[in-house]
Design a protein around this motif. Sequence first.
Motif, PDB file in Angstrom:
ATOM      1  N   THR A 130       0.829  -1.207   0.000  1.00 38.90           N
ATOM      2  CA  THR A 130       0.000   0.000   0.000  1.00 38.90           C
ATOM      3  C   THR A 130       0.864   1.258   0.000  1.00 38.90           C
ATOM      4  OG1 THR A 130      -1.841  -1.092   1.119  1.00 38.90           O
ATOM      5  CG2 THR A 130      -1.722   1.314   1.304  1.00 38.90           C
ATOM      6  N   SER A 131       1.959   1.230   0.768  1.00 38.72           N
ATOM      7  CA  SER A 131       2.835   2.406   0.819  1.00 38.72           C
ATOM      8  C   SER A 131       3.515   2.651  -0.520  1.00 38.72           C
ATOM      9  CB  SER A 131       3.877   2.244   1.930  1.00 38.72           C
ATOM     10  OG  SER A 131       4.855   1.280   1.610  1.00 38.72           O
ATOM     11  N   ILE A 132       3.886   1.582  -1.230  1.00 35.59           N
ATOM     12  CA  ILE A 132       4.479   1.725  -2.555  1.00 35.59           C
ATOM     13  C   ILE A 132       3.455   2.317  -3.519  1.00 35.59           C
ATOM     14  CG2 ILE A 132       5.431   0.502  -4.538  1.00 35.59           C
ATOM     15  CD1 ILE A 132       7.407   0.602  -2.278  1.00 35.59           C
ATOM     16  N   ALA A 133       2.214   1.855  -3.433  1.00 36.24           N
ATOM     17  CA  ALA A 133       1.158   2.372  -4.302  1.00 36.24           C
ATOM     18  C   ALA A 133       0.976   3.873  -4.107  1.00 36.24           C
ATOM     19  CB  ALA A 133      -0.154   1.632  -4.032  1.00 36.24           C
ATOM     20  N   ASN A 162      -1.309  -0.380  -9.363  1.00 42.37           N
ATOM     21  CA  ASN A 162      -2.070  -1.615  -9.253  1.00 42.37           C
ATOM     22  C   ASN A 162      -1.417  -2.499  -8.192  1.00 42.37           C
ATOM     23  OD1 ASN A 162      -3.236  -4.193  -9.652  1.00 42.37           O
ATOM     24  ND2 ASN A 162      -3.675  -3.733 -11.789  1.00 42.37           N
ATOM     25  N   PRO A 163      -1.770  -2.304  -6.913  1.00 43.04           N
ATOM     26  CA  PRO A 163      -1.199  -3.152  -5.866  1.00 43.04           C
ATOM     27  C   PRO A 163      -1.807  -4.547  -5.907  1.00 43.04           C
ATOM     28  CG  PRO A 163      -2.778  -1.610  -4.915  1.00 43.04           C
ATOM     29  CD  PRO A 163      -2.653  -1.258  -6.373  1.00 43.04           C
ATOM     30  N   GLN A 164      -0.969  -5.558  -5.823  1.00 40.57           N
ATOM     31  CA  GLN A 164      -1.407  -6.947  -5.803  1.00 40.57           C
ATOM     32  C   GLN A 164      -1.020  -7.545  -4.451  1.00 40.57           C
ATOM     33  OE1 GLN A 164      -3.037  -8.938  -8.290  1.00 40.57           O
ATOM     34  NE2 GLN A 164      -3.500  -6.937  -9.165  1.00 40.57           N
ATOM     35  N   ALA A 183       2.292  -2.717  -9.153  1.00 44.50           N
ATOM     36  CA  ALA A 183       2.608  -2.453 -10.550  1.00 44.50           C
ATOM     37  C   ALA A 183       2.080  -1.093 -10.987  1.00 44.50           C
ATOM     38  CB  ALA A 183       2.019  -3.541 -11.435  1.00 44.50           C
ATOM     39  N   THR A 184       2.748  -0.557 -11.982  1.00 45.65           N
ATOM     40  CA  THR A 184       2.230   0.585 -12.712  1.00 45.65           C
ATOM     41  C   THR A 184       2.257   0.197 -14.186  1.00 45.65           C
ATOM     42  OG1 THR A 184       2.433   2.972 -13.107  1.00 45.65           O
ATOM     43  CG2 THR A 184       4.491   1.728 -12.869  1.00 45.65           C
ATOM     44  N   CYS A 185       1.946   1.131 -15.063  1.00 47.53           N
ATOM     45  CA  CYS A 185       1.849   0.794 -16.484  1.00 47.53           C
ATOM     46  C   CYS A 185       2.449   1.913 -17.314  1.00 47.53           C
ATOM     47  CB  CYS A 185       0.395   0.578 -16.869  1.00 47.53           C
ATOM     48  SG  CYS A 185       0.144   0.023 -18.563  1.00 47.53           S
ATOM     49  N   GLY A 285      -5.144  -5.018 -17.999  1.00 45.70           N
ATOM     50  CA  GLY A 285      -5.322  -5.232 -16.568  1.00 45.70           C
ATOM     51  C   GLY A 285      -4.574  -4.234 -15.715  1.00 45.70           C
ATOM     52  N   PHE A 286      -3.764  -3.383 -16.337  1.00 45.62           N
ATOM     53  CA  PHE A 286      -2.959  -2.413 -15.602  1.00 45.62           C
ATOM     54  C   PHE A 286      -3.278  -0.977 -16.018  1.00 45.62           C
ATOM     55  CE2 PHE A 286      -0.806  -6.437 -15.891  1.00 45.62           C
ATOM     56  CZ  PHE A 286      -0.510  -6.706 -14.555  1.00 45.62           C
ATOM     57  N   GLY A 287      -4.429  -0.799 -16.659  1.00 44.05           N
ATOM     58  CA  GLY A 287      -4.862   0.539 -17.051  1.00 44.05           C
ATOM     59  C   GLY A 287      -4.486   0.930 -18.451  1.00 44.05           C
TER      60      GLY A 287
END
Length: 319
Positions: A130-133, A162-164, A183-185, A285-287
């Motif tokens: 969550t902190s990375i997001a 996109n936190p998994q 993840a980001t995109c 799936g990642f925007g």
Amino acid sequence: MNDKYEACKVLLTTCSNCKIDENILIVTDPTSFEVAKLMWDAMGEYKNKSIVMMDERTMHGQDPNKVVAGAMAKADVIFGCTKFSLFHSQARRDAVAGGARFVNMVDYSVEMLEKGGLYCDFESIGKICTSIAKKLEGGKTCHITTASGSDFTCSIADRAPNPQYARSLVSGASSSPPDVECATCAVEGTGDGIVYIDGSIPHPELGLITDQIKLTIKKGLIVDITGGDQAQKLKRIMKEFNDPNVYNVGEIGLGLNPMCELNGRMLEDEGCGGTVHFGCGDNRGFGGIVASAYHLDMVFKNPTLTVDGKVILDEGKIV
């Protein structure tokens, strides 16, 4: 070694919160049936469980047959215990849009049930995720370097992180335990630079990388692949997909699970702490907006990753 049924129970509880009376479906194929059978045996108390076997797909992201897709649409919880991932398939998208919870168990081995990332503290790592997001939120420019010479820049403007969390606890959720990542995109057409893949490419013909592969990326697309035998295999595999969209660099995933180790299997490798992976091909799936029947991940080690000049990873370590 841990009792493999302990990991099955983690998947049924911590990772999916299965209820006794829910409709639980295991989708499997011949390669993954041994693991699927262990999951089935661990579900003794779940009265509405089902298991369906299909022919193996030939690549990640391909859809199952219509019978399997129909079963997925009727399930409350789906365990995708298959050789190739159903995560980027339309059948998975449709099932979760209808309220199902999806747990991706692609390319699992019995050994993964005995040790490794499934025995992590999912709740604690989730807080880090969550902190990375939050650090990725609202970012404009992503820059990645490695000691081996990687130097890649792209825009991530208006792409939500996109936190998994490796947990599918609410209706419509999908996860891939033990892969905890954020993840980001990359925005289409913006990625440029050189990246050396030295970790793994979770594909039956590749796996752990023993001779690093050089990717040259221009305007968001891989335009050249060079290196030794593994580089030539990757070049051939991507060409045989016969889809220009597979060269799109979309997902940029930060592995966060400290108990995962690179072993050539997708979900341990993608979640491995101290790594970043590029997901090439389909990025919806990642925007993103690139559609493809394929999604191939490529993992590299010890990256330094910054967003708008702020360091998020420093040689693989979370800042």
